[in-house]
Design a protein around this motif. Structure first.
Motif, mmCIF file in Angstrom:
data_model
loop_
_atom_site.group_PDB
_atom_site.id
_atom_site.type_symbol
_atom_site.label_atom_id
_atom_site.label_comp_id
_atom_site.label_asym_id
_atom_site.label_seq_id
_atom_site.Cartn_x
_atom_site.Cartn_y
_atom_site.Cartn_z
ATOM 1 N N GLN A 1 -3.043 -1.312 2.224
ATOM 2 C CA GLN A 1 -3.407 -2.418 1.350
ATOM 3 C C GLN A 1 -4.875 -2.739 1.596
ATOM 4 O OE1 GLN A 1 -2.089 -6.382 2.410
ATOM 5 N NE2 GLN A 1 -1.609 -6.802 0.271
ATOM 6 N N GLN B 1 -6.873 -5.971 -2.845
ATOM 7 C CA GLN B 1 -5.454 -6.035 -3.211
ATOM 8 C C GLN B 1 -4.750 -7.145 -2.452
ATOM 9 O OE1 GLN B 1 -4.119 -4.441 -5.710
ATOM 10 N NE2 GLN B 1 -2.127 -5.378 -5.407
ATOM 11 N N TYR C 1 -2.825 -10.066 -4.342
ATOM 12 C CA TYR C 1 -1.408 -10.301 -4.029
ATOM 13 C C TYR C 1 -1.156 -11.766 -3.676
ATOM 14 C CZ TYR C 1 3.092 -9.962 -1.708
ATOM 15 O OH TYR C 1 4.397 -10.148 -1.337
ATOM 16 N N ASN D 1 -2.053 -1.158 -4.612
ATOM 17 C CA ASN D 1 -2.568 -1.020 -5.971
ATOM 18 C C ASN D 1 -1.707 -0.048 -6.778
ATOM 19 O OD1 ASN D 1 -3.546 1.669 -5.585
ATOM 20 N ND2 ASN D 1 -5.419 0.869 -4.680
#
Length: 145
Positions: free
Chosen positions: A5, A9, A13, A130
């Motif tokens: 991650q 991202q 999130y 992603n």
């Protein structure tokens, strides 16, 4: 192959989850008001601030201080010859390919990956990664079926 991650991202999130929390709270608040159970203004302010403030502070801390040799890999999935490794906040779950049974992707808004092994189950929120990584993760799992 390892899929991690990224910082962007991570921010997306957390922002997405905060927005979904505010929307779901708004829906519940509207239903409660229609039924005559409206909460106090102080409660609403506290809830909204906590939905925004807490994720923002965690993200800021990780963005600024999570670097160098002491960097904690927030979320990552690694496919190796011996199995699948899921890293989440300095913890690591492993499923050996010899114990791997199946996987399932569920959810409408949030995609959740459930990996089933003989003696364990790993649940991963795919939205932490992603779109390109999500496709690659599913492709890797399909090769193992």
């Amino acid at each position: 192959m390892k899929y991690s991650q990224g910082k962007l991202q991570s921010i997306i999130y957390r922002l997405r989850n905060a927005i979904l929390g505010i929307i779901s709270f708004g829906i519940m608040l509207t239903i409660g008001t229609i039924l005559g159970y409206g909460p106090s203004t102080g409660f609403i302010q506290l809830y909204v601030v906590s939905l925004i403030f807490v994720p923002a502070m965690i993200t800021l801390w990780l963005f600024i201080f999570n670097s160098g040799s002491s960097k904690v890999e927030e979320y990552a999935i690694e496919f190796s010859d011996d199995g699948l490794h899921y890293e989440h906040m300095a913890e690591r779950d492993t499923v050996k390919w010899s114990e791997y049974k199946s996987y399932k992707v569920s959810g409408i808004i949030s995609k959740v990956l459930t990996i089933q092994a003989e003696s364990q189950k790993i649940i991963i929120d795919l939205m932490r990664f992603n779109a390109e990584h999500r496709k690659s993760i599913i492709s890797e799992l399909n090769k193992r079926c």
